[in-house]
Design a protein around this motif. Structure first.
Motif, short mmCIF file in Angstrom:
data_model
loop_
_atom_site.label_atom_id
_atom_site.label_comp_id
_atom_site.label_asym_id
_atom_site.label_seq_id
_atom_site.Cartn_x
_atom_site.Cartn_y
_atom_site.Cartn_z
N ASN A 181 50.00 49.91 47.79
CA ASN A 181 51.22 50.58 47.34
C ASN A 181 50.91 51.83 46.53
OD1 ASN A 181 54.04 50.83 47.01
ND2 ASN A 181 53.96 49.79 45.04
N VAL A 182 49.93 51.73 45.61
CA VAL A 182 49.54 52.88 44.79
C VAL A 182 49.06 54.03 45.68
CG1 VAL A 182 47.87 53.73 43.10
CG2 VAL A 182 49.03 51.56 42.72
N ASN A 183 48.22 53.71 46.65
CA ASN A 183 47.69 54.75 47.54
C ASN A 183 48.78 55.36 48.42
OD1 ASN A 183 44.55 55.08 47.45
ND2 ASN A 183 44.92 52.89 47.16
N CYS B 124 58.05 49.35 28.37
CA CYS B 124 57.43 50.52 27.72
C CYS B 124 57.09 51.60 28.73
CB CYS B 124 56.17 50.08 26.96
SG CYS B 124 56.51 49.07 25.52
N PHE B 125 56.53 51.20 29.87
CA PHE B 125 56.16 52.18 30.89
C PHE B 125 57.40 52.84 31.50
CE2 PHE B 125 52.11 49.62 31.37
CZ PHE B 125 51.33 50.57 30.73
N LYS B 126 58.42 52.02 31.73
CA LYS B 126 59.65 52.54 32.34
C LYS B 126 60.32 53.55 31.44
CE LYS B 126 63.78 50.95 34.78
NZ LYS B 126 64.59 49.76 35.16
N SER B 127 60.26 53.33 30.11
CA SER B 127 60.89 54.26 29.16
C SER B 127 59.92 55.36 28.72
CB SER B 127 61.40 53.49 27.94
OG SER B 127 60.36 52.75 27.34
N LYS B 128 58.80 55.51 29.47
CA LYS B 128 57.80 56.56 29.24
C LYS B 128 57.05 56.41 27.92
CE LYS B 128 59.13 58.84 32.99
NZ LYS B 128 58.26 59.02 34.17
N GLY C 109 55.16 56.98 38.30
CA GLY C 109 54.46 58.18 38.76
C GLY C 109 53.14 58.45 38.09
N LEU C 110 52.64 57.51 37.29
CA LEU C 110 51.37 57.71 36.59
C LEU C 110 50.23 57.17 37.46
CD1 LEU C 110 52.57 56.62 33.04
CD2 LEU C 110 52.15 58.96 33.83
N ILE C 111 49.99 57.89 38.56
CA ILE C 111 49.02 57.43 39.56
C ILE C 111 47.59 57.49 39.01
CG2 ILE C 111 48.15 57.79 41.89
CD1 ILE C 111 51.07 56.92 41.77
N LYS C 112 47.30 58.54 38.23
CA LYS C 112 45.96 58.68 37.66
C LYS C 112 45.63 57.48 36.76
CE LYS C 112 43.09 61.79 34.89
NZ LYS C 112 43.06 63.06 34.10
N GLU C 113 46.58 57.13 35.90
CA GLU C 113 46.38 56.00 34.99
C GLU C 113 46.29 54.69 35.78
OE1 GLU C 113 48.45 58.41 34.64
OE2 GLU C 113 48.21 59.28 32.63
N ALA C 114 47.08 54.59 36.86
CA ALA C 114 47.03 53.39 37.71
C ALA C 114 45.66 53.24 38.34
CB ALA C 114 48.10 53.47 38.79
#
Length: 431
Positions: free
Chosen positions: A269-271, A201-205, A240-245
């Motif tokens: 990794n996120v940072n 789901c995340f990969k397909s946005k 690329g959803l760093i905020k959500e991460a």
């Protein structure tokens, strides 16, 4: 040495002893060393059995020695040793692994169709996974449906396999239908089922769908550990959803879940992806303070993160620091450095690092070949590709075609055709 001591003490080895040796030799020494045990079996007055040959075929499969697999199969037939379900399973697996689905399908039809040898769940999983791996996902689904019609009751791992491949091929709707079917059959989806769907789901946005799967997974008790959270954080960061991460990281910490090495690596990794190298390095320090030793993946993430922001000097310093502290050689980290050097335009230095590497893998050559092609250095790229093929090294298709198409576009059609012939010859020799 143990066998020699046993013989001296009057304890003669039996066929089980030698079969165990063969299995160990194929895994930890070489196929040739394992095959040489056959002569020792005969010298001991023993007769090899189906387990002996299954172990040898599995060993040859591990080294992609398809011709040896066929020879061993013929040899056991000549000796009057009847193959069992694991013999055929191994042969099917090696055919799929070497890109020959027709032969694998023929084994399934010929060997299991007559009813002399009954297939097992592993047989069906090999067929489904093999067809999917070769891109025949619709065929795999039809095969799965035919099995159900003939009375096969699939377990969770078979459903997980189909869901995984359907997700990878972008067929999210179909994957969700399989998930619903799994639930309706009375089976309980496990963490792998949900994390597979969530990643897809995340990969397909489809972010909302991903969160829905996560909440469903959480409501059933699968995510009250670091595994579920880290899976979600990694998936969010990857798209690329760093905020959500980061929000997910905060929730994980808020719930009081203890951070393990995987958790720290995920946070680092996120940072690094967000360009926050100082925070990433602080996390590495925290890791040490907690008494958790960083692994090669930790260092690879840091080197890649430094190269991502153009800090090539920092990446080199970190690699040197690893060597000084006695850390194991980290090929993945050096691959990241080489990739970073190509991106920074430091071609000569990238070549120097490559030449000084004692160990190289498929990714190392892929980075180098693609880098040379991007700089229109097609002849050196072709030479490197030929060297790889001569050494039996597998090279990804994209790297091969980058060289061939580059030569053709530059007007060197003859050289491109010669290289293509070399690739085809190398492929035939492998079989």
């Amino acid at each position: 040495m143990i066998i020699i001591d046993a013989i001296r003490l009057g304890n003669l080895p039996n066929i089980v002893t030698y079969n165990t040796l063969i299995a160990g030799y194929t895994r930890f020494v070489s196929f040739d060393a394992a095959y040489s045990i056959l002569s020792r079996i005969k010298e001991a007055g023993l007769t090899p059995n189906v387990v002996t040959y299954n172990s040898l075929i599995a060993g040859a499969s591990r080294y992609s020695l398809l011709s040896q697999c066929n020879k061993l199969f013929e040899e056991m037939i000549q000796l009057g040793i009847y193959p069992d379900v694991w013999t055929y399973n191994t042969l099917m697996h090696v055919f799929f692994r070497n890109g020959r689905p027709e032969e694998a399908n023929k084994i399934f039809s010929d060997c299991f169709g007559g009813g002399n040898v009954l297939p097992c769940t592993t047989t069906f999983n090999i067929m489904i996974n093999g067809l999917c791996r070769m891109g025949y996902i619709s065929n795999a689904v039809r095969f799965f449906r035919n099995l159900q019609k003939n009375g096969f009751t699939p377990k969770v791992d078979t459903y997980n396999m189909l869901i995984n491949w359907l997700c990878k091929s972008g067929r999210v709707g179909k994957a969700r239908k399989i998930l619903k079917e799994l639930e309706e059959t009375g089976h309980v989806p496990d963490a792998i089922t949900y994390t597979t769907m969530m990643k897809c789901c995340f990969k397909s946005k489809k972010i909302e769908k991903g969160f829905e799967v996560f909440m469903e997974m959480k409501s059933k008790g699968y995510t009250f550990d670091s595994y579920g959270y880290c899976t979600m954080i990694s998936a969010l960061a990857k798209v690329g959803l760093i905020k959500e991460a980061n929000l997910c990281i905060e929730e994980m910490i808020r719930t009081g879940i203890g951070l393990d090495l995987v958790s720290y690596n995920t946070l680092i990794n996120v940072n690094c992806k967000e360009g926050k190298l100082e925070t990433a390095l602080q996390l590495v320090d925290d890791l040490g303070k907690c008494g958790i030793e960083s692994d090669q993946y930790t260092h690879t993430i840091l080197v890649n993160g430094m190269c991502r922001v153009g800090d090539i000097d920092g990446a080199e310093r970190h690699l040197k620091h690893m060597e000084m502290t006695g850390a194991k050689s980290n090929l993945a980290a050096f691959n990241c450095l080489i990739f970073g050097l190509w991106k920074a335009g430091q071609i000569e230095y990238a070549m120097k690092v490559f030449e000084n590497l004692e160990q190289k893998d498929e990714f190392t050559y892929t980075v180098m070949i693609h880098g040379l092609c991007k700089k229109n250095m097609f002849f050196p790229a072709a030479g490197m590709l030929r060297s790889c093929l001569m050494e039996g090294m597998k090279v990804v298709r994209s790297a091969k075609w980058a060289v061939i198409s580059g030569l053709r576009a530059s007007g060197y059609t003859r050289e491109a055709n010669n290289l293509l012939a070399t690739i085809q010859t190398a492929k035939r020799l492998r079989y």
